[in-house]
Design an enzyme around this catalytic site. Structure first.
Site, PDB file in Angstrom:
ATOM      1  N   ARG A  23      -3.560  -0.907  -6.352  1.00 11.53           N
ATOM      2  CA  ARG A  23      -2.848  -2.707  -5.898  1.00 11.53           C
ATOM      3  C   ARG A  23      -3.148  -3.385  -7.083  1.00 11.53           C
ATOM      4  O   ARG A  23      -4.876  -3.249  -7.335  1.00 11.53           O
ATOM      5  CB  ARG A  23      -3.447  -3.593  -4.587  1.00 11.53           C
ATOM      6  CG  ARG A  23      -5.020  -3.814  -4.250  1.00 11.53           C
ATOM      7  CD  ARG A  23      -4.800  -4.236  -2.937  1.00 11.53           C
ATOM      8  NE  ARG A  23      -6.213  -4.232  -2.439  1.00 11.53           N
ATOM      9  CZ  ARG A  23      -6.802  -4.479  -1.138  1.00 11.53           C
ATOM     10  NH1 ARG A  23      -5.846  -4.391  -0.450  1.00 11.53           N
ATOM     11  NH2 ARG A  23      -7.355  -4.876  -0.876  1.00 11.53           N
ATOM     12  N   ARG A  38      -2.983   2.610   8.841  1.00  9.01           N
ATOM     13  CA  ARG A  38      -3.995   1.410   8.532  1.00  9.01           C
ATOM     14  C   ARG A  38      -2.721   0.590   7.650  1.00  9.01           C
ATOM     15  O   ARG A  38      -1.169   1.397   7.963  1.00  9.01           O
ATOM     16  CB  ARG A  38      -4.027   1.751   6.729  1.00  9.01           C
ATOM     17  CG  ARG A  38      -5.205   2.643   6.716  1.00  9.01           C
ATOM     18  CD  ARG A  38      -5.779   3.111   5.407  1.00  9.01           C
ATOM     19  NE  ARG A  38      -6.253   4.238   4.846  1.00  9.01           N
ATOM     20  CZ  ARG A  38      -8.041   3.983   4.799  1.00  9.01           C
ATOM     21  NH1 ARG A  38      -8.507   3.387   4.711  1.00  9.01           N
ATOM     22  NH2 ARG A  38      -8.320   5.498   4.538  1.00  9.01           N
ATOM     23  N   LYS A  58       1.010  -1.433  -0.185  1.00  7.86           N
ATOM     24  CA  LYS A  58       0.326  -0.202   0.316  1.00  7.86           C
ATOM     25  C   LYS A  58       0.719   1.113   0.288  1.00  7.86           C
ATOM     26  O   LYS A  58       0.463   2.640  -0.332  1.00  7.86           O
ATOM     27  CB  LYS A  58      -0.772   0.181   1.407  1.00  7.86           C
ATOM     28  CG  LYS A  58      -2.017   1.048   1.629  1.00  7.86           C
ATOM     29  CD  LYS A  58      -2.231   0.931   2.747  1.00  7.86           C
ATOM     30  CE  LYS A  58      -3.790  -0.328   2.649  1.00  7.86           C
ATOM     31  NZ  LYS A  58      -4.866  -0.133   2.898  1.00  7.86           N
ATOM     32  N   CYS A 105      10.601 -37.898  -8.525  1.00 10.97           N
ATOM     33  CA  CYS A 105       9.934 -38.705  -8.909  1.00 10.97           C
ATOM     34  C   CYS A 105       8.998 -37.984  -7.323  1.00 10.97           C
ATOM     35  O   CYS A 105       8.141 -38.522  -6.881  1.00 10.97           O
ATOM     36  CB  CYS A 105       9.223 -39.571  -9.162  1.00 10.97           C
ATOM     37  SG  CYS A 105      10.869 -41.060  -7.978  1.00 10.97           S
ATOM     38  N   TYR A 134      13.564 -33.798 -16.194  1.00 11.80           N
ATOM     39  CA  TYR A 134      12.119 -33.485 -16.047  1.00 11.80           C
ATOM     40  C   TYR A 134      11.848 -33.412 -13.905  1.00 11.80           C
ATOM     41  O   TYR A 134      12.678 -33.907 -13.728  1.00 11.80           O
ATOM     42  CB  TYR A 134      11.008 -34.439 -16.559  1.00 11.80           C
ATOM     43  CG  TYR A 134      11.665 -35.772 -16.137  1.00 11.80           C
ATOM     44  CD1 TYR A 134      11.229 -36.294 -15.415  1.00 11.80           C
ATOM     45  CD2 TYR A 134      13.172 -36.981 -16.784  1.00 11.80           C
ATOM     46  CE1 TYR A 134      11.521 -37.509 -14.906  1.00 11.80           C
ATOM     47  CE2 TYR A 134      13.061 -38.166 -16.391  1.00 11.80           C
ATOM     48  CZ  TYR A 134      12.492 -38.161 -14.758  1.00 11.80           C
ATOM     49  OH  TYR A 134      13.146 -40.033 -14.263  1.00 11.80           O
ATOM     50  N   HIS A 159     -16.390  -8.164   1.792  1.00  5.63           N
ATOM     51  CA  HIS A 159     -15.246  -8.899   2.332  1.00  5.63           C
ATOM     52  C   HIS A 159     -15.005 -11.279   2.365  1.00  5.63           C
ATOM     53  O   HIS A 159     -14.170 -10.564   1.653  1.00  5.63           O
ATOM     54  CB  HIS A 159     -15.379  -9.334   4.620  1.00  5.63           C
ATOM     55  CG  HIS A 159     -14.283  -9.717   4.890  1.00  5.63           C
ATOM     56  ND1 HIS A 159     -14.304 -11.604   5.533  1.00  5.63           N
ATOM     57  CD2 HIS A 159     -12.870  -9.803   5.506  1.00  5.63           C
ATOM     58  CE1 HIS A 159     -13.707 -11.721   5.938  1.00  5.63           C
ATOM     59  NE2 HIS A 159     -12.120 -10.981   6.262  1.00  5.63           N
ATOM     60  N   SER A 167      16.890 -41.019 -10.724  1.00  5.95           N
ATOM     61  CA  SER A 167      14.850 -40.533 -10.116  1.00  5.95           C
ATOM     62  C   SER A 167      15.590 -39.862  -8.893  1.00  5.95           C
ATOM     63  O   SER A 167      15.763 -40.912  -8.126  1.00  5.95           O
ATOM     64  CB  SER A 167      13.857 -41.478 -11.057  1.00  5.95           C
ATOM     65  OG  SER A 167      12.817 -40.211 -10.724  1.00  5.95           O
ATOM     66  N   GLY A 187      -7.747  -7.109   5.350  1.00  9.17           N
ATOM     67  CA  GLY A 187      -8.297  -7.087   6.046  1.00  9.17           C
ATOM     68  C   GLY A 187      -7.834  -8.080   7.814  1.00  9.17           C
ATOM     69  O   GLY A 187      -8.312  -8.291   8.779  1.00  9.17           O
ATOM     70  N   MET A 196      -5.337  -7.080   9.245  1.00  8.31           N
ATOM     71  CA  MET A 196      -4.591  -6.393  11.077  1.00  8.31           C
ATOM     72  C   MET A 196      -5.560  -4.812  10.394  1.00  8.31           C
ATOM     73  O   MET A 196      -6.925  -5.397  10.084  1.00  8.31           O
ATOM     74  CB  MET A 196      -3.257  -5.679  10.013  1.00  8.31           C
ATOM     75  CG  MET A 196      -2.458  -7.156  10.041  1.00  8.31           C
ATOM     76  SD  MET A 196      -0.503  -6.870   8.992  1.00  8.31           S
ATOM     77  CE  MET A 196      -0.959  -6.533   6.837  1.00  8.31           C
TER      78      MET A 196
HETATM   79  C1  PEP Z   1      10.074 -41.058  -2.996  1.00 11.19           C
HETATM   80  O1  PEP Z   1      10.953 -41.671  -1.571  1.00 11.19           O
HETATM   81  O2  PEP Z   1      10.536 -40.157  -3.144  1.00 11.19           O
HETATM   82  C2  PEP Z   1       9.849 -42.332  -4.124  1.00 11.19           C
HETATM   83  C3  PEP Z   1       9.298 -41.326  -5.035  1.00 11.19           C
HETATM   84  O3  PEP Z   1       9.293 -43.336  -3.954  1.00 11.19           O
HETATM   85  P1  PEP Z   1       7.971 -43.841  -2.301  1.00 11.19           P
HETATM   86  O4  PEP Z   1       7.877 -42.481  -2.362  1.00 11.19           O
HETATM   87  O5  PEP Z   1       6.772 -44.080  -3.166  1.00 11.19           O
HETATM   88  O6  PEP Z   1       8.764 -43.892  -1.213  1.00 11.19           O
END
Ligand code: PEP
Ligand code: MG
Length: 909
Positions: free
Chosen positions: A376, A103, A32, A865, A885, A490, A798, A112, A114
Site C-alpha cells: 500500500r 482480514r 488491501k 476571511c 483569494y 504499532h 469578503s 490496527g 479493525m
Molecule cells: C466572520 O464572521 O467570518 C469573520 C471573519 O468575522 P468574525 O469572526 O470576526 O466575526
C-alpha cells in the site's frame, strides 16, 4: 431490482497471477483487496484468496447477519474451492488442510483499527494433520494456540477485564512460563502448547458459556462477521471520526490462504518500506523476524531485525550493540538470506515503480519461499511526504502536478510546528535513547495510560508498548514513548500516520504500571514529571526543553514554489499585528485579508481609553477618547502596512458588541470609576445598559459605525494617515477598508460616505493622496441576497463565513459547543460547520453572493476571511466558486497555498 441485487458480485477473487479486481477498485474492494488483486495480476506472488466487498459491510449494517450470510454463501464457498485448487489443499481436511486468514480492509488504511483472524480452519483433528504434513509438530500446535488466542479475542470477546489487567490468554501463558522457568514464547515445548490450547479453551468456555467452535466453516463465518463488526468498533469509529471518514464506506473482508513465517528457521515474516517513512530518505528499509508470524513484528514483543545491512548497522549503533553481537544475534535479512533478500528487493522496486509512490509491504517467507502479503502507499510523516514527492519528481517518476497532488495538505501542518531550540538541546540531559520512530519535538508530563493523556495540557504517553485501544490517548498526547517495539511497531506506525513524535524500543526503560513509575538506571520518574522526546534522534531528555518556530525551507519551500506556479487563487492572512503579518509573509501570504481592529483595543493601555469612549455620555466625551485612541491605531496600521510592504491589507472597522470592552468584575468597575471620576453606580448602570440578550445579533458590526459615526471617522483617519506617513517614508502601501456585518445597501452607503469624506478631508489637509478601496464583508445571508445592489457600491466582497454559518444555520457561535458534539455523534451533521464550510448550504449562499455581485461588477474582487479560509475542502470550494483569494491564520498559509494549486490542477484534468 431483486434479480439485479442477486447478480451483483459480492466476492472478487485473486491469486495465481490473475484477479477479478484491480487497484482502481479501492472503494469496492478496500485498499488491501484492490492492491492484492493488482499485485496478483502483475505477477507478484500473493497467497490466493478473495475479497468480500465493502458494499456487503453496508448491507450487513442494514440487513443483519443472516441475510448477508445467505447472500454471500455460494460465492464464498466456490471461492474457497478456488483457493483449494490453487494451493492443492482442502479446507477442513484432516490430512491435507487449507488454513485461511480473514482480514479487514477499508478503502483507506486504518492500521490496527479493525480486526484480523489468522489460522482459520484449525481444530483438534486438523492440528494433527498439519503436524504430520509439515513434519513439524511444534509449529502445528503453536499455530493452533495462536488461532484460539486470536479468535477468542476478536470473535469471542476475550479481552482484559480492566486497563491494569493483561490479556487473559497472555496471563495463562505467563503462569506457564513462570511454572516452567522460561522467558520466551519460543521456549514452549509441544506439551506446553497442547496444555495452552486446552487451558485457552477452558477459559473461553468459562467466560462465554460456550465451547470453542471446531467446525472450520463456523469459524470462517464468525470471523467474517467479526471483521464487519470491527468497522463499528470503538477504535475504528474514533479513527474514522478523527479523519472524517464516513460510516457508510464500510470495510471489505479479505480471505486468503495462510502462509507461515513460523515453520522454523527457514521461515520468517516482516514489514518493509521502499523509502524511509520517517525522513523520506530513498533507502529500502524494514524489519523482520525469523520463525514468527506477522503480529509478532508489529506487537513489539520480540526485537525485530533489520532487512538491509545498512539499516542493521544504523540500528546497532543506536541500540549500542557491537558488531560481533549484531552479526551473531541480529543479522540483517540481506546477510542471513541473500537470495530471498534479492527477490524482495526486486519486488519492492517493481511495486514502487508500478504505484509511483512509496510502498509499505508485508511479506512472509514460508520454508524458503517468499510471499508478498500486502502493499500500500506507505503512511509517512509530513517531512517524509514532502521529501519523497520532490525526490520522485527529480527521479522523473512523477511530474510537477503529480507532486502537488501527492501532498496531503493537512499533513503540512506537522512542518509548521515548533522544533527544539538547538541551544537548549546542547544543555539537555539525555537519559536514554530509543528508536527515532517518528520525528518531531515533544515535551510534556509523563502519563502511563492512554485514557489519562488528557490529564495534563501537555502529556507524553509512556507505555511498554501500545495497542490499537490506545489510539485516542496517542492522539491527545504530545509524544509517545515505548520501551518495546521496533520501527514498525504499532506505536511507530500510528504515530507516523498522526505526524506525532514517537520514540519506540527504548530498552533501557523499566515501566511499572502499578506504581506509575519509569525507571532508567538509578533514576525514577513519576507520573506528572516532565520529559522531552526528540523523535528525530531517539533521544529521551529529562525535563522541559525550549522550542523555536520552524522555517519554510528546503524541499518544503520547493513544494511551495511549485504550488505558486500552478495556483490561480491567492492566499492572504488574517493578522492583527506586525508580528503576525511578518510570520504570514514568511509563509508566503500575498496580503492581509482581515485585520480585526478590535483586537488592538484589548491591550492594557488601550482598553482604558476604549472604556472611556464607551462610557462617555456625550459625543464630545466620545470624541475626546477617540482622539486618544487615534495615534495608537495609526501606529498599529503603520506597523502592519510596513510589514506587508505594498501588498493589499484589508482593515475591518470595529465589529464586536461594545459590552465586550466594559468591565464586568466589581474590582475593575471600581478602578474604572476612579479613573473616570464618576461613581461606581454610574459605571454599573452603563454596563447594565450595554448588556444584550443576544450580543452576536445585537449592537455590533456596522451598526456601531452607523450609531457612532465618529468611531468610523477615527478609524478611517488612522488608516489614511498611516498610509500617507508610509508614502512619505517611501514605503508602498495598499489599504482596503472593510465594513463589517452589512445587511442593507444603505448601511454600507452611509459608512462609505463617512470613510470617503474623512479620507478626502485628510487629503485636503495634507495636500497628498493615497489609493484605497472600500469594500464590505458578506456575512449576513441578506447581504448575499442583495449582493448585486451592494456590489454597485462596494469595491470588494469578503465572505465572513463564521457569521454567515452562524446566521444560515441559526447556530450561535457562542453556544453551538453545547450541541454540536451530539449532532456529530448522531450523524445529524457530518462535520462541524464552523470548521468545514457547509458547501451544500452556506456554500450555496457564498456562490450566489459571488455570482450576483459579479453580475453587476464582473471584476469584483472576492475573498473569504472566515476560519474556513485555511481548511482544505473549503479552500477548494472557494476556488471553484471563483474567488480571488482566501485568507487564513499564518500557520495555515502553506496548506491553503497547496490546496489552491491542487484545486487549479484538478480543474484542468
Ligand atoms: C466572520 O464572521 O467570518 C469573520 C471573519 O468575522 P468574525 O469572526 O470576526 O466575526
Ligand atoms: Mg463576522
Amino acid at each position: 431490482m431483486e434479480v439485479l441485487e442477486k447478480l451483483k458480485a459480492r466476492v472478487y477473487r485473486f491469486g495465481s497471477e490473475s484477479a477479478d479486481g484491480n487497484r482502481t477498485m479501492k472503494n469496492l474492494l478496500g485498499g488491501k483487496g484492490a492492491n492484492l488483486a493488482e499485485m496478483s495480476s502483475i505477477g507478484i506472488p500473493v497467497p490466493p484468496g478473495f475479497t468480500i466487498t465493502t458494499e456487503v459491510c453496508t448491507e450487513y449494517n442494514v440487513l443483519g447477519e443472516q441475510a448477508v450470510l445467505d447472500m454471500i454463501k455460494e460465492e464464498v464457498e466456490s471461492s474457497i474451492s478456488n483457493i483449494e485448487t490453487i494451493m492443492g489443499t482442502t479446507f477442513g481436511d484432516e490430512a491435507n488442510p487449507l488454513l485461511i486468514s480473514v482480514r479487514s480492509g477499508a478503502r483507506v488504511s486504518m492500521p490496527g483499527m479493525m480486526d484480523t483472524v489468522l489460522n482459520i480452519g484449525m481444530n483438534d483433528e486438523v492440528v494433527l494433520g498439519l503436524a504430520m504434513k509439515t513434519k513439524n509438530e511444534q509449529f502445528a500446535w503453536d499455530s493452533y494456540r495462536r488461532f484460539i488466542q486470536m479468535y477468542g479475542g476478536v470473535v469471542l470477546g476475550m479481552k482484559p477485564a480492566s486497563k491494569e489487567d493483561i490479556d487473559p490468554f497472555e496471563e495463562i501463558m505467563e503462569h506457564l512460563k513462570e511454572k516452567r522457568g522460561i522467558q520466551l514464547d519460543t521456549e514452549f515445548t509441544i506439551q506446553d502448547l497442547k496444555d495452552l490450547v486446552y487451558d485457552f479453551k477452558e477459559a473461553i468456555k468459562k467466560r462465554t458459556g460456550h465451547d470453542f467452535p471446531s467446525n472450520p466453516w463456523d469459524q470462517l463465518w464468525g470471523a467474517i462477521i467479526a471483521v464487519f463488526n470491527s468497522w463499528n468498533g470503538e477504535r475504528a469509529v474514533y479513527y474514522r471520526n478523527m479523519h472524517g471518514y464516513p460510516a457508510d464506506w464500510g470495510t471489505a473482508v479479505n480471505v486468503q490462504a495462510m502462509v507461515y513465517g513460523n515453520m522454523g528457521n527457514n521461515s520468517g515474516t516482516g514489514v518493509c518500506f521502499t523509502r524511509d517513512a520517517g525522513t523520506g530518505e530513498n533507502v529500502f528499509n524494514g524489519e523482520y523476524l525469523i520463525n514468527a508470524q506477522g503480529e509478532d513484528v508489529v506487537a513489539g514483543v520480540r526485537t525485530p531485525q533489520q532487512i538491509t545491512k545498512l539499516g542493521s548497522l544504523r540500528w546497532a549503533e543506536l541500540a549500542k550493540i557491537d558488531e560481533e553481537d549484531r552479526v551473531e544475534n541480529y543479522p540483517s535479512l540481506e546477510e542471513l538470506m541473500p537470495s530471498i533478500f534479492e527477490e524482495l528487493n526486486t519486488y519492492q522496486d517493481i511495486l514502487e515503480k508500478h504505484y509511483r509512490d512509496m510502498q509499505d509491504m508485508e511479506f512472509t517467507i514460508q520454508d524458503g519461499k517468499l510471499w508478498i502479503l500486502q502493499t500500500r502507499n506507505g503512511k509517512r510523516t509530513g517531512a517524509a511526504m514532502v521529501k519523497i514527492a520532490m525526490d520522485l519528481l527529480k527521479e522523473g517518476m512523477i511530474d510537477e502536478k503529480e507532486v502537488l497532488l501527492l501532498i496531503e495538505a493537512n499533513k503540512l501542518d506537522e512542518l509548521l510546528h515548533p522544533i527544539f531550540d538547538p541551544d537548549a538541546l546542547k544543555r539537555a540531559h539525555v537519559i536514554a535513547q530509543g528508536l527515532p520512530a517518528s520525528p518531531g519535538a515533544a515535551t510534556g508530563k509523563i502519563v502511563f495510560f492512554a485514557d489519562e493523556a488528557k490529564k495534563y495540557k501537555n502529556s507524553i504517553l509512556v507505555r511498554i508498548e501500545t495497542s490499537p485501544e490506545d489510539l485516542e490517548g496517542m492522539n491527545i498526547a504530545k509524544g509517545i514513548l515505548t520501551a518495546r517495539g521496533g520501527m514498525t511497531s504499532h506505536a511507530a506506525v500510528v504515530a507516523r500516520g498522526m505526524g506525532k513524535c514517537c520514540i519506540s524500543g527504548a530498552g533501557a526503560l523499566k515501566i511499572n504500571y502499578k506504581t506509575r513509575t519509569l525507571t532508567v538506571g538509578k533514576h525514577e520518574y513519576h507520573e506528572g514529571d516532565w520529559i522531552s522526546l526528540n523523535g528525530s534522534t531517539g533521544n529521551i531528555i529529562e525535563g522541559k526543553v525550549d522550542t523555536i518556530e520552524p522555517e519554510l525551507s528546503g524541499e518544503f519551500a520547493e513544494v511551495m514554489a511549485l504550488a505558486d506556479k500552478y495556483a490561480v487563487m491567492q492566499v492572504r492572512t488574517n493578522a492583527d499585528s506586525p508580528k503576525d503579518a511578518k510570520i504570514a509573509r514568511s509563509f508566503g501570504a500575498k496580503g492581509i485579508g482581515l485585520t480585526r481592529t478590535e483586537h488592538m483595543f484589548f491591550e492594557v493601555d488601550r482598553i482604558k481609553v476604549m472604556r472611556e469612549m464607551i462610557l462617555a455620555d456625550t459625543l464630545k466625551g466620545r470624541k475626546q477618547a477617540l482622539e486618544e485612541l487615534l495615534p495608537m491605531q495609526r501606529a498599529d496600521f503603520e506597523g502592519i502596512f510596513e510589514a506587508m510592504a505594498g501588498l493589499p491589507v484589508t482593515i475591518r472597522l470595529l465589529d464586536p458588541p461594545l459590552h465586550e470592552f466594559v468591565p464586568h468584575q466589581l474590582e475593575t468597575q471600581r478602578s474604572l470609576a476612579e479613573d473616570l471620576h464618576i461613581s461606581l453606580e454610574a459605571v454599573k448602570i452603563k454596563v447594565a445598559e450595554l448588556e444584550e440578550f443576544n450580543p452576536m445579533l445585537g449592537h455590533r458590526g456596522c451598526r456601531l459605525g452607523n450609531t457612532y459615526p465618529e468611531i468610523t471617522e477615527m478609524q478611517t483617519r488612522a488608516i489614511i494617515e498611516a498610509a500617507l506617513k508610509l508614502k512619505e517614508r517611501g514605503i508602498p502601501c495598499n489599504p482596503e477598508i472593510m465594513v463589517p456585518l452589512v445587511g442593507t445597501v444603505k448601511e454600507f452607503e452611509l459608512q462609505e460616505e463617512i470613510i470617503r469624506t474623512t479620507a478626502n478631508s485628510i487629503f485636503e489637509e495634507r495636500q497628498d493622496t493615497v489609493e484605497y478601496l472600500v469594500g464590505t464583508m458578506i456575512e449576513i445571508p441578506r447581504a448575499a441576497i442583495m449582493a448585486d445592489l451592494i456590489a454597485e457600491k462596494a469595491d470588494f466582497f469578503s465572505f465572513g463565513t463564521n457569521d454567515l454559518t452562524q446566521m444560515t444555520f441559526g447556530y450561535s457561535r457562542d453556544d453551538a459547543g453545547k450541541f454540536l458534539p451530539v449532532y456529530l455523534e448522531k450523524g445529524i451533521l457530518k462535520a462541524d460547520p464552523f470548521e468545514v464550510l457547509d458547501q451544500a448550504g452556506v456554500g450555496q449562499i457564498v456562490k450566489m453572493g459571488t455570482e450576483r455581485g459579479r453580475r453587476v461588477k464582473p471584476n469584483l474582487k472576492v475573498g473569504i476571511c472566515g476560519e474556513h479560509g485555511g481548511e482544505p475542502s473549503s479552500v477548494e470550494f472557494c476556488y471553484n466558486v471563483g474567488m480571488n483569494y482566501v485568507s487564513c491564520s499564518p500557520y495555515r498559509i502553506p496548506i491553503a497555498r497547496l490546496v489552491s494549486a491542487q484545486a487549479a490542477i484538478k480543474a484542468t484534468v
